[in-house]
Design an enzyme around this catalytic site. Sequence first.
Site, PDB file in Angstrom:
ATOM      1  N   HIS A 193      83.859  70.027 108.301  1.00 60.27           N
ATOM      2  CA  HIS A 193      83.362  69.710 107.015  1.00 60.27           C
ATOM      3  C   HIS A 193      82.334  68.627 107.378  1.00 60.27           C
ATOM      4  O   HIS A 193      82.551  67.587 107.737  1.00 60.27           O
ATOM      5  CB  HIS A 193      84.159  69.460 106.048  1.00 60.27           C
ATOM      6  CG  HIS A 193      83.650  69.702 104.676  1.00 60.27           C
ATOM      7  ND1 HIS A 193      82.741  68.860 104.224  1.00 60.27           N
ATOM      8  CD2 HIS A 193      83.891  70.528 103.508  1.00 60.27           C
ATOM      9  CE1 HIS A 193      82.398  69.215 102.787  1.00 60.27           C
ATOM     10  NE2 HIS A 193      83.240  70.222 102.567  1.00 60.27           N
ATOM     11  N   ARG A 242      82.502  79.993 108.442  1.00 58.88           N
ATOM     12  CA  ARG A 242      82.801  80.572 107.206  1.00 58.88           C
ATOM     13  C   ARG A 242      81.643  80.111 106.263  1.00 58.88           C
ATOM     14  O   ARG A 242      81.305  78.636 106.191  1.00 58.88           O
ATOM     15  CB  ARG A 242      84.083  79.906 106.828  1.00 58.88           C
ATOM     16  CG  ARG A 242      84.467  80.296 105.377  1.00 58.88           C
ATOM     17  CD  ARG A 242      85.637  79.819 105.265  1.00 58.88           C
ATOM     18  NE  ARG A 242      86.113  78.516 104.993  1.00 58.88           N
ATOM     19  CZ  ARG A 242      86.192  77.605 104.051  1.00 58.88           C
ATOM     20  NH1 ARG A 242      86.085  78.112 102.832  1.00 58.88           N
ATOM     21  NH2 ARG A 242      85.981  76.433 104.351  1.00 58.88           N
ATOM     22  N   GLU A 278      76.556  76.326  96.784  1.00 59.03           N
ATOM     23  CA  GLU A 278      76.917  75.421  97.955  1.00 59.03           C
ATOM     24  C   GLU A 278      76.050  76.009  99.332  1.00 59.03           C
ATOM     25  O   GLU A 278      75.364  76.864  99.017  1.00 59.03           O
ATOM     26  CB  GLU A 278      78.396  75.866  98.032  1.00 59.03           C
ATOM     27  CG  GLU A 278      79.258  74.938  97.210  1.00 59.03           C
ATOM     28  CD  GLU A 278      80.802  75.001  97.597  1.00 59.03           C
ATOM     29  OE1 GLU A 278      81.141  75.362  98.549  1.00 59.03           O
ATOM     30  OE2 GLU A 278      81.416  74.597  96.412  1.00 59.03           O
ATOM     31  N   HIS A 308      88.010  71.130 109.435  1.00 57.84           N
ATOM     32  CA  HIS A 308      88.451  71.362 108.086  1.00 57.84           C
ATOM     33  C   HIS A 308      88.769  72.680 107.803  1.00 57.84           C
ATOM     34  O   HIS A 308      89.908  73.120 106.968  1.00 57.84           O
ATOM     35  CB  HIS A 308      86.984  71.317 107.197  1.00 57.84           C
ATOM     36  CG  HIS A 308      86.986  71.798 105.852  1.00 57.84           C
ATOM     37  ND1 HIS A 308      87.628  70.847 104.887  1.00 57.84           N
ATOM     38  CD2 HIS A 308      86.608  72.665 105.034  1.00 57.84           C
ATOM     39  CE1 HIS A 308      87.538  71.645 103.774  1.00 57.84           C
ATOM     40  NE2 HIS A 308      86.928  72.658 103.774  1.00 57.84           N
ATOM     41  N   ARG A 344      77.379  74.927 107.032  1.00 58.29           N
ATOM     42  CA  ARG A 344      78.181  73.740 107.475  1.00 58.29           C
ATOM     43  C   ARG A 344      77.926  73.255 108.833  1.00 58.29           C
ATOM     44  O   ARG A 344      78.124  72.213 109.195  1.00 58.29           O
ATOM     45  CB  ARG A 344      79.626  74.126 107.073  1.00 58.29           C
ATOM     46  CG  ARG A 344      80.002  73.597 105.751  1.00 58.29           C
ATOM     47  CD  ARG A 344      81.345  73.788 105.505  1.00 58.29           C
ATOM     48  NE  ARG A 344      81.509  73.839 104.034  1.00 58.29           N
ATOM     49  CZ  ARG A 344      82.347  74.202 103.484  1.00 58.29           C
ATOM     50  NH1 ARG A 344      83.549  74.561 104.219  1.00 58.29           N
ATOM     51  NH2 ARG A 344      82.297  74.090 102.109  1.00 58.29           N
TER      52      ARG A 344
HETATM   53  P1  FAD Z   1      97.834  76.846 102.621  1.00 52.20           P
HETATM   54  O1  FAD Z   1      97.399  76.776 101.363  1.00 52.20           O
HETATM   55  O2  FAD Z   1      97.290  75.692 103.521  1.00 52.20           O
HETATM   56  O3  FAD Z   1      99.449  77.184 102.843  1.00 52.20           O
HETATM   57  C1  FAD Z   1      99.995  76.989 103.929  1.00 52.20           C
HETATM   58  C2  FAD Z   1     101.718  76.896 103.752  1.00 52.20           C
HETATM   59  O4  FAD Z   1     102.215  77.470 104.846  1.00 52.20           O
HETATM   60  C3  FAD Z   1     101.978  75.847 103.111  1.00 52.20           C
HETATM   61  O5  FAD Z   1     102.924  76.180 101.915  1.00 52.20           O
HETATM   62  C4  FAD Z   1     102.706  75.382 104.193  1.00 52.20           C
HETATM   63  O6  FAD Z   1     103.740  74.307 103.758  1.00 52.20           O
HETATM   64  C5  FAD Z   1     103.274  76.388 104.955  1.00 52.20           C
HETATM   65  N1  FAD Z   1     103.754  76.473 106.076  1.00 52.20           N
HETATM   66  C6  FAD Z   1     103.257  76.133 107.287  1.00 52.20           C
HETATM   67  N2  FAD Z   1     103.799  76.086 108.520  1.00 52.20           N
HETATM   68  C7  FAD Z   1     105.098  76.539 107.994  1.00 52.20           C
HETATM   69  C8  FAD Z   1     106.438  76.891 108.756  1.00 52.20           C
HETATM   70  N3  FAD Z   1     106.527  76.669 110.158  1.00 52.20           N
HETATM   71  N4  FAD Z   1     107.493  77.255 108.114  1.00 52.20           N
HETATM   72  C9  FAD Z   1     107.210  77.413 106.605  1.00 52.20           C
HETATM   73  N5  FAD Z   1     105.933  77.165 106.134  1.00 52.20           N
HETATM   74  C10 FAD Z   1     105.193  76.768 106.711  1.00 52.20           C
HETATM   75  N6  FAD Z   1      88.383  76.970 100.397  1.00 52.20           N
HETATM   76  C11 FAD Z   1      87.607  77.414  99.297  1.00 52.20           C
HETATM   77  O7  FAD Z   1      87.364  78.611  99.480  1.00 52.20           O
HETATM   78  N7  FAD Z   1      87.026  76.759  98.411  1.00 52.20           N
HETATM   79  C12 FAD Z   1      87.303  75.378  98.390  1.00 52.20           C
HETATM   80  O8  FAD Z   1      86.862  74.629  97.375  1.00 52.20           O
HETATM   81  C13 FAD Z   1      88.074  74.648  99.359  1.00 52.20           C
HETATM   82  N8  FAD Z   1      88.254  73.290  99.293  1.00 52.20           N
HETATM   83  C14 FAD Z   1      88.841  72.750 100.320  1.00 52.20           C
HETATM   84  C15 FAD Z   1      89.310  71.299 100.580  1.00 52.20           C
HETATM   85  C16 FAD Z   1      90.328  70.876 101.352  1.00 52.20           C
HETATM   86  C17 FAD Z   1      90.693  69.318 101.165  1.00 52.20           C
HETATM   87  C18 FAD Z   1      90.729  71.680 102.223  1.00 52.20           C
HETATM   88  C19 FAD Z   1      91.923  71.170 103.240  1.00 52.20           C
HETATM   89  C20 FAD Z   1      90.362  73.101 102.249  1.00 52.20           C
HETATM   90  C21 FAD Z   1      89.628  73.668 101.560  1.00 52.20           C
HETATM   91  N9  FAD Z   1      89.266  74.939 101.367  1.00 52.20           N
HETATM   92  C22 FAD Z   1      88.539  75.711 100.546  1.00 52.20           C
HETATM   93  C23 FAD Z   1      89.871  75.951 102.307  1.00 52.20           C
HETATM   94  C24 FAD Z   1      91.247  76.544 101.654  1.00 52.20           C
HETATM   95  O9  FAD Z   1      91.696  75.637 100.712  1.00 52.20           O
HETATM   96  C25 FAD Z   1      92.138  76.904 102.749  1.00 52.20           C
HETATM   97  O10 FAD Z   1      91.752  77.907 103.667  1.00 52.20           O
HETATM   98  C26 FAD Z   1      93.070  77.993 101.740  1.00 52.20           C
HETATM   99  O11 FAD Z   1      93.848  77.248 100.823  1.00 52.20           O
HETATM  100  C27 FAD Z   1      94.284  78.383 102.840  1.00 52.20           C
HETATM  101  O12 FAD Z   1      95.357  79.048 101.979  1.00 52.20           O
HETATM  102  P2  FAD Z   1      96.539  79.674 102.865  1.00 52.20           P
HETATM  103  O13 FAD Z   1      97.662  79.954 101.606  1.00 52.20           O
HETATM  104  O14 FAD Z   1      96.228  80.241 103.941  1.00 52.20           O
HETATM  105  O15 FAD Z   1      97.235  78.156 103.306  1.00 52.20           O
HETATM  106  C1  SIN Z   2      84.083  71.910  99.541  1.00 52.46           C
HETATM  107  O1  SIN Z   2      84.535  71.734  98.181  1.00 52.46           O
HETATM  108  O2  SIN Z   2      83.374  71.330  99.908  1.00 52.46           O
HETATM  109  C2  SIN Z   2      85.051  72.656 100.327  1.00 52.46           C
HETATM  110  C3  SIN Z   2      84.609  74.063 100.158  1.00 52.46           C
HETATM  111  C4  SIN Z   2      85.383  75.113 101.301  1.00 52.46           C
HETATM  112  O3  SIN Z   2      85.798  74.729 102.194  1.00 52.46           O
HETATM  113  O4  SIN Z   2      84.969  76.157 101.273  1.00 52.46           O
END
Ligand code: FAD
Ligand code: SIN
Length: 519
Positions: free
Chosen positions: A228, A370, A114, A335, A274
Site C-alpha cells: 500500500h 488488486r 479510489e 498490505h 497501487r
Molecule cells: P481476515 O479478516 O484477516 O481474517 C483471518 C482470520 O483467520 C482471523 O480471524 C485470524 O485470527 C484467523 N486465523 C489466521 N490463522 C489462523 C489459524 N492458524 N488458526 C485459526 N485461525 C486463524 N480491503 C478492501 O476491500 N477494502 C478496504 O477498505 C480495505 N482496507 C484494509 C485496511 C487494512 C489496514 C488492511 C490490513 C486490509 C484492508 N483491506 C481492505 C484488505 C481486506 O481487509 C482483507 O483482504 C480482508 O478483510 C480479508 O478477509 P479474510 O476474512 O480473508 O481475513
Molecule cells: C484503503 O483504505 O486504502 C485500503 C483499501 C484496500 O486495501 O482495498
Amino acid sequence: MTDILKYDYIVIGSGIAGIRAAIELKKYGSVLILTKSKLYEGSTFHAQGGVAVVISSLDKPKFHFADTINAGAGICQPDAVWRMVEEGPKRIEELIDWGVSFDTKGKQFKLTKEGAHRLSRVLHAGGDATGANIENVLVNKIKNENIDYMEETYVSKLITQDNEVYGAIAYRDKKRFVIFSKAVVVASGGIGQLYDVTTNPPVSTGDGIYFSFLAGANVMDMEFIQFHPTSLAMDTYPKFLISEAVRGEGAILLDENGNRFMEDIHPLKELASRDIVARAIFNHMNSHHVKNVWLDISPIGFDKFEKRFPTIYKKLMELNLCLKGCKIPVSPAAHYFMGGINIDIKGRASLKNLFAAGEVSCSGLHGGNRLASNSLLESLVFAKLVGDSGKFYENTSIREINFIDEPISSAVYDESIVKEIKVIMERNAGIIRKESDLKKNIVFFKDLWSSYRGLSDDNEKNVILKSMIINGLLISQFALNRKESRGAHFRSDFPFLNDIKWKIHQKYSIYDEDLKWIK
Ligand code: FAD
Ligand code: SIN
C-alpha cells in the site's frame, strides 16, 4: 490431552470470508469456526476505504470488470472477476439487511473514488471504519444464529489421506483438538506479517497457506504482494493505514520540497494503480535518501477530513500529527496478498473436501495487482459460493480416519529469527527484487526448514515460525521464477513486462519436482 470433535463443516478464520461462509454452511449442517485470536481480530476489522461495488446509476458491471482487469496487469482470471462484479451487489444488499449501515447522503449511498477506478464506486461505513462495521454485524449474526466458535484456538494441520481432507488439528492452551468434518474451509487471511513493514494485524502469518500446502494443495501467484502506498510513516506496530480514499477525496502526494511528484509519473497521478504509486514513492525515498513522502490533505479541507475520516483523524491527533500544515508522513507497507491457495470458481481447492475463501485464497481474480477495495467484495462473493457447496455434502457422513501425527523434535530457536525473516523478506522480496537477493532467501529458508521442520505444534509460535518459513520460501521461489516485471512484482534485473513468456499464473504443489524436498 486430546479431545475428538465432529462437525459437518470446519471454518478456519473469523474475518469476513470465514463468517460469511459459516453463515451459508449452517443451512446444511453443524459448523465450527476456529479462530486463533478473538473473533473480530483480523484484517477485516481494520479495513478503512470500503467496498467497491456497482451501485451507482452511472456505473455498470462491465466498467467494474474492465477496471479490475486493467489494474491486474494482464493476468486476472476473467470468469472470477465476472462472478465478483455480478454477484457483488446481492452480497452487499444482504449485508445491509443484516445491519451494516453504509454512509448515505439523503437517500443515496455516498461513494468514493479510489486508485484506478474510473468513477466513484466505493461504499463506506462510519467514514473510514468500514471493516469494523461489517465485522461487528457478522460477529453478531453468528452469535444470533448459534454458530459454534472457538476463540484463541489455532489450527496447525489438516487431517488428510490420499489427497482427501477429513478435518483439522487445533490447539488451545496446549490442549489438542482433533476435529473430523465433511469439509474444511480455510479463511485464515493474508501474509503481511512476513514483512517488517506491514499494515496487517498480528494474525496475518499465512498459516492457512502453510498447512494446506504441506497437505498437498496447489498454491498460486505467490510472487504477488501488494504494497500500500500510504501507511503512516511512524513507529506504530503494525503500520497504521492512511486510506487510499484520502487520495480519492483529493489529497495529493508531495516530496520533501513540496513538489507533486506523481504528476511526472502517471496520467492518473495519485490515483494510479497501487503498484505504480507504491513504487514511485519507494523509488523517490531511495533516490532522495528520505524516510517518507508527504500526503497533503489541504485540498480536502481540515473540517471535511475530520468528518469523513474519523478513525484516521483520531489516530493523527493521538500522535500529535497533522498540526503541521495538514501534511501526513507516509511510506509504503506490505498490505495485501494476491496469491494463496488455488481455488476454482466455486472456491474448491485442489484437495477433495478442501475449500478456501478471502485473502488466503487465489482464484486469480486480482491478477498481478488488486484493484482497491475489491477484497471485501471478493471475500463475500466467494465465501457465499463456498457455503453453497454444503448442499453436495448433505447426504454424506463425517468419516474418521487413523492418521500419523507429526514427529516432535527437541529443536529450540531464538525468537530473533522471526525478526530476521521479516527484515530479509522486506529487503530481498519487497517492492523491488532481483535474482541474487531471491536466491539468498531460498538458501536461508531451506536452512531454516531443515532445522525447524520438526518443531512441535503445541506451541503457537512454532506453528507461526514454520508458516513464515514455508511462505517466505514459496514467495521467494515464485518471484525468482518470474523473470519479468508485472503488477506488484518488479524485478530490477528484468524491468519489463514479457507477455510472450509470462502472461501466465504459476501454480505449484509440494509434489512438484522442485518443491518435493520440503515434504
Ligand atoms: P481476515 O479478516 O484477516 O481474517 C483471518 C482470520 O483467520 C482471523 O480471524 C485470524 O485470527 C484467523 N486465523 C489466521 N490463522 C489462523 C489459524 N492458524 N488458526 C485459526 N485461525 C486463524 N480491503 C478492501 O476491500 N477494502 C478496504 O477498505 C480495505 N482496507 C484494509 C485496511 C487494512 C489496514 C488492511 C490490513 C486490509 C484492508 N483491506 C481492505 C484488505 C481486506 O481487509 C482483507 O483482504 C480482508 O478483510 C480479508 O478477509 P479474510 O476474512 O480473508 O481475513
Ligand atoms: C484503503 O483504505 O486504502 C485500503 C483499501 C484496500 O486495501 O482495498
